[in-house]
Motif scaffolding. Structure first.
Motif, PDB file in Angstrom:
ATOM      1  N   ARG A 164      -3.267  -1.606  -3.820  1.00  0.00           N
ATOM      2  CA  ARG A 164      -3.455  -2.219  -2.507  1.00  0.00           C
ATOM      3  C   ARG A 164      -2.266  -1.835  -1.626  1.00  0.00           C
ATOM      4  O   ARG A 164      -1.138  -2.284  -1.845  1.00  0.00           O
ATOM      5  CB  ARG A 164      -3.571  -3.738  -2.638  1.00  0.00           C
ATOM      6  CG  ARG A 164      -4.723  -4.176  -3.525  1.00  0.00           C
ATOM      7  CD  ARG A 164      -4.976  -5.679  -3.421  1.00  0.00           C
ATOM      8  NE  ARG A 164      -3.817  -6.475  -3.801  1.00  0.00           N
ATOM      9  CZ  ARG A 164      -3.507  -6.801  -5.045  1.00  0.00           C
ATOM     10  NH1 ARG A 164      -4.245  -6.355  -6.053  1.00  0.00           N
ATOM     11  NH2 ARG A 164      -2.455  -7.548  -5.298  1.00  0.00           N
ATOM     12  N   PHE A 165      -2.521  -0.997  -0.653  1.00  0.00           N
ATOM     13  CA  PHE A 165      -1.450  -0.484   0.192  1.00  0.00           C
ATOM     14  C   PHE A 165      -1.102  -1.446   1.324  1.00  0.00           C
ATOM     15  O   PHE A 165      -1.972  -2.103   1.895  1.00  0.00           O
ATOM     16  CB  PHE A 165      -1.850   0.872   0.792  1.00  0.00           C
ATOM     17  CG  PHE A 165      -2.005   1.956  -0.229  1.00  0.00           C
ATOM     18  CD1 PHE A 165      -0.896   2.556  -0.798  1.00  0.00           C
ATOM     19  CD2 PHE A 165      -3.263   2.355  -0.650  1.00  0.00           C
ATOM     20  CE1 PHE A 165      -1.029   3.551  -1.757  1.00  0.00           C
ATOM     21  CE2 PHE A 165      -3.419   3.352  -1.603  1.00  0.00           C
ATOM     22  CZ  PHE A 165      -2.297   3.951  -2.161  1.00  0.00           C
ATOM     23  N   GLY A 166       0.177  -1.506   1.641  1.00  0.00           N
ATOM     24  CA  GLY A 166       0.640  -2.273   2.778  1.00  0.00           C
ATOM     25  C   GLY A 166       0.415  -1.490   4.058  1.00  0.00           C
ATOM     26  O   GLY A 166      -0.209  -0.423   4.057  1.00  0.00           O
ATOM     27  N   THR A 167       0.946  -2.016   5.155  1.00  0.00           N
ATOM     28  CA  THR A 167       0.792  -1.351   6.444  1.00  0.00           C
ATOM     29  C   THR A 167       2.171  -1.086   7.046  1.00  0.00           C
ATOM     30  O   THR A 167       2.669  -1.872   7.871  1.00  0.00           O
ATOM     31  CB  THR A 167      -0.044  -2.217   7.408  1.00  0.00           C
ATOM     32  OG1 THR A 167      -1.267  -2.584   6.760  1.00  0.00           O
ATOM     33  CG2 THR A 167      -0.369  -1.451   8.688  1.00  0.00           C
ATOM     34  N   PRO A 168       2.809   0.005   6.634  1.00  0.00           N
ATOM     35  CA  PRO A 168       4.128   0.324   7.184  1.00  0.00           C
ATOM     36  C   PRO A 168       4.036   0.716   8.653  1.00  0.00           C
ATOM     37  O   PRO A 168       3.005   1.219   9.118  1.00  0.00           O
ATOM     38  CB  PRO A 168       4.592   1.509   6.328  1.00  0.00           C
ATOM     39  CG  PRO A 168       3.330   2.126   5.813  1.00  0.00           C
ATOM     40  CD  PRO A 168       2.369   0.989   5.635  1.00  0.00           C
ATOM     41  N   THR A 169       5.105   0.478   9.378  1.00  0.00           N
ATOM     42  CA  THR A 169       5.156   0.884  10.784  1.00  0.00           C
ATOM     43  C   THR A 169       5.324   2.397  10.868  1.00  0.00           C
ATOM     44  O   THR A 169       5.656   3.061   9.876  1.00  0.00           O
ATOM     45  CB  THR A 169       6.334   0.215  11.491  1.00  0.00           C
ATOM     46  OG1 THR A 169       7.561   0.711  10.917  1.00  0.00           O
ATOM     47  CG2 THR A 169       6.279  -1.313  11.348  1.00  0.00           C
ATOM     48  N   ASP A 170       5.118   2.944  12.051  1.00  0.00           N
ATOM     49  CA  ASP A 170       5.317   4.376  12.236  1.00  0.00           C
ATOM     50  C   ASP A 170       6.750   4.777  11.889  1.00  0.00           C
ATOM     51  O   ASP A 170       6.981   5.825  11.276  1.00  0.00           O
ATOM     52  CB  ASP A 170       5.011   4.774  13.681  1.00  0.00           C
ATOM     53  CG  ASP A 170       3.520   4.714  14.003  1.00  0.00           C
ATOM     54  OD1 ASP A 170       2.707   4.642  13.049  1.00  0.00           O
ATOM     55  OD2 ASP A 170       3.178   4.732  15.195  1.00  0.00           O
ATOM     56  N   ARG A 208      -2.173  10.933   5.465  1.00  0.00           N
ATOM     57  CA  ARG A 208      -2.676  10.135   4.344  1.00  0.00           C
ATOM     58  C   ARG A 208      -2.235   8.689   4.464  1.00  0.00           C
ATOM     59  O   ARG A 208      -3.017   7.765   4.215  1.00  0.00           O
ATOM     60  CB  ARG A 208      -2.205  10.740   3.021  1.00  0.00           C
ATOM     61  CG  ARG A 208      -2.950  12.020   2.677  1.00  0.00           C
ATOM     62  CD  ARG A 208      -2.611  12.514   1.304  1.00  0.00           C
ATOM     63  NE  ARG A 208      -3.246  13.801   1.052  1.00  0.00           N
ATOM     64  CZ  ARG A 208      -2.946  14.597   0.048  1.00  0.00           C
ATOM     65  NH1 ARG A 208      -1.998  14.230  -0.812  1.00  0.00           N
ATOM     66  NH2 ARG A 208      -3.566  15.744  -0.120  1.00  0.00           N
ATOM     67  N   TRP A 209      -0.969   8.496   4.833  1.00  0.00           N
ATOM     68  CA  TRP A 209      -0.488   7.120   4.966  1.00  0.00           C
ATOM     69  C   TRP A 209      -1.194   6.399   6.102  1.00  0.00           C
ATOM     70  O   TRP A 209      -1.495   5.210   6.010  1.00  0.00           O
ATOM     71  CB  TRP A 209       1.027   7.100   5.150  1.00  0.00           C
ATOM     72  CG  TRP A 209       1.717   6.873   3.843  1.00  0.00           C
ATOM     73  CD1 TRP A 209       2.353   7.789   3.063  1.00  0.00           C
ATOM     74  CD2 TRP A 209       1.795   5.630   3.137  1.00  0.00           C
ATOM     75  NE1 TRP A 209       2.822   7.213   1.912  1.00  0.00           N
ATOM     76  CE2 TRP A 209       2.495   5.885   1.934  1.00  0.00           C
ATOM     77  CE3 TRP A 209       1.350   4.341   3.393  1.00  0.00           C
ATOM     78  CZ2 TRP A 209       2.751   4.877   1.008  1.00  0.00           C
ATOM     79  CZ3 TRP A 209       1.595   3.341   2.465  1.00  0.00           C
ATOM     80  CH2 TRP A 209       2.291   3.618   1.282  1.00  0.00           C
ATOM     81  N   LYS A 210      -1.470   7.101   7.176  1.00  0.00           N
ATOM     82  CA  LYS A 210      -2.199   6.495   8.288  1.00  0.00           C
ATOM     83  C   LYS A 210      -3.591   6.060   7.817  1.00  0.00           C
ATOM     84  O   LYS A 210      -4.098   5.006   8.225  1.00  0.00           O
ATOM     85  CB  LYS A 210      -2.339   7.504   9.428  1.00  0.00           C
ATOM     86  CG  LYS A 210      -1.040   7.823  10.152  1.00  0.00           C
ATOM     87  CD  LYS A 210      -0.628   6.694  11.070  1.00  0.00           C
ATOM     88  CE  LYS A 210       0.521   7.116  11.969  1.00  0.00           C
ATOM     89  NZ  LYS A 210       0.946   6.011  12.866  1.00  0.00           N
ATOM     90  N   ALA A 211      -4.195   6.871   6.955  1.00  0.00           N
ATOM     91  CA  ALA A 211      -5.552   6.597   6.505  1.00  0.00           C
ATOM     92  C   ALA A 211      -5.618   5.493   5.458  1.00  0.00           C
ATOM     93  O   ALA A 211      -6.588   4.718   5.411  1.00  0.00           O
ATOM     94  CB  ALA A 211      -6.184   7.875   5.948  1.00  0.00           C
TER      95      ALA A 211
END
Length: 205
Positions: free
Chosen positions: A132-138, A94-97
């Motif tokens: 609005r979601f950020g883009t966390p690293t893996d 879900r977070w990846k999407a």
């Protein structure tokens, strides 16, 4: 009036306490999957409101005199309505999407007044807040999943907890994202002739 929150969510309880209320907590045993399966063509708002109403009603039927508040939150993204992830792998997907994108946190609300063991009056509604979601690293996603927090909340994120690091912003009511919309609850109470300020004292022990 005896105030009851029909939810196990510590975040919802925290919001109400910070807003001057101190409700008792009663958790319902509603089969959420079965209820949702019975209304496949309903809108996101209709589904979460039905869940909130079912939870509040189940609890209300066990009480003699009370004001019961029920809520249910889900994330609407890509045309899909998602609740709590069933596993860490699901939460990771879900977070990846949703990273770098937006979704709508939809929360259904129900306020029931119980008098002499019967449900006297009901007010229901829903609130929607764009997230609005950020883009966390893996590595950040892995660290977040390891805390267990995203597995316990709708959409696999929080605004008021560790997940807040990965939310760039919201458009709308922040309390709704946490799990209970204070502006909406105030309006629902108002439709029953009740002001939240009256509960600031009567709801406290």
């Amino acid at each position: 009036m005896h105030l009851v929150l029909a939810s196990a969510s510590p975040a919802r309880l925290s919001v109400l306490r910070a807003a001057g209320l101190d409700p008792a907590v009663r958790v319902s045993d509603v089969d959420e999957d079965a209820l949702l399966a019975a209304m496949p063509s309903a809108s996101a708002a209709e589904k979460v409101t039905a869940l909130a109403g079912a939870k509040a009603t189940t609890v209300a039927r066990t009480l003699d005199e009370a004001l019961v508040i029920g809520c249910d939150s889900m994330l609407h993204i890509d045309g899909e309505l998602v609740g709590k992830p069933s596993s860490a792998d699901v939460a990771r997907s879900r977070w990846k999407a949703m990273a770098g994108r937006t979704g709508e946190l939809v929360t259904g609300h129900a306020v029931l007044e119980v008098v002499e063991g019967g449900i006297e009056r009901v007010a229901e509604g829903h609130a929607v807040t764009t997230v609005r979601f950020g883009t966390p690293t893996d590595a950040e996603i892995d660290a977040y999943l390891a805390t267990g927090e995203p597995l316990a909340v709708a959409g696999a994120f929080t605004l008021d907890g560790l997940g807040g690091w990965f939310v760039d912003g919201i458009d709308g009511d922040p309390s709704n994202v946490i799990g209970i919309s204070l502006p909406l609850v105030r309006r629902l109470l108002g439709s029953l002739g009740i002001s939240p300020v009256d509960l600031w004292t009567t709801a406290r022990s």
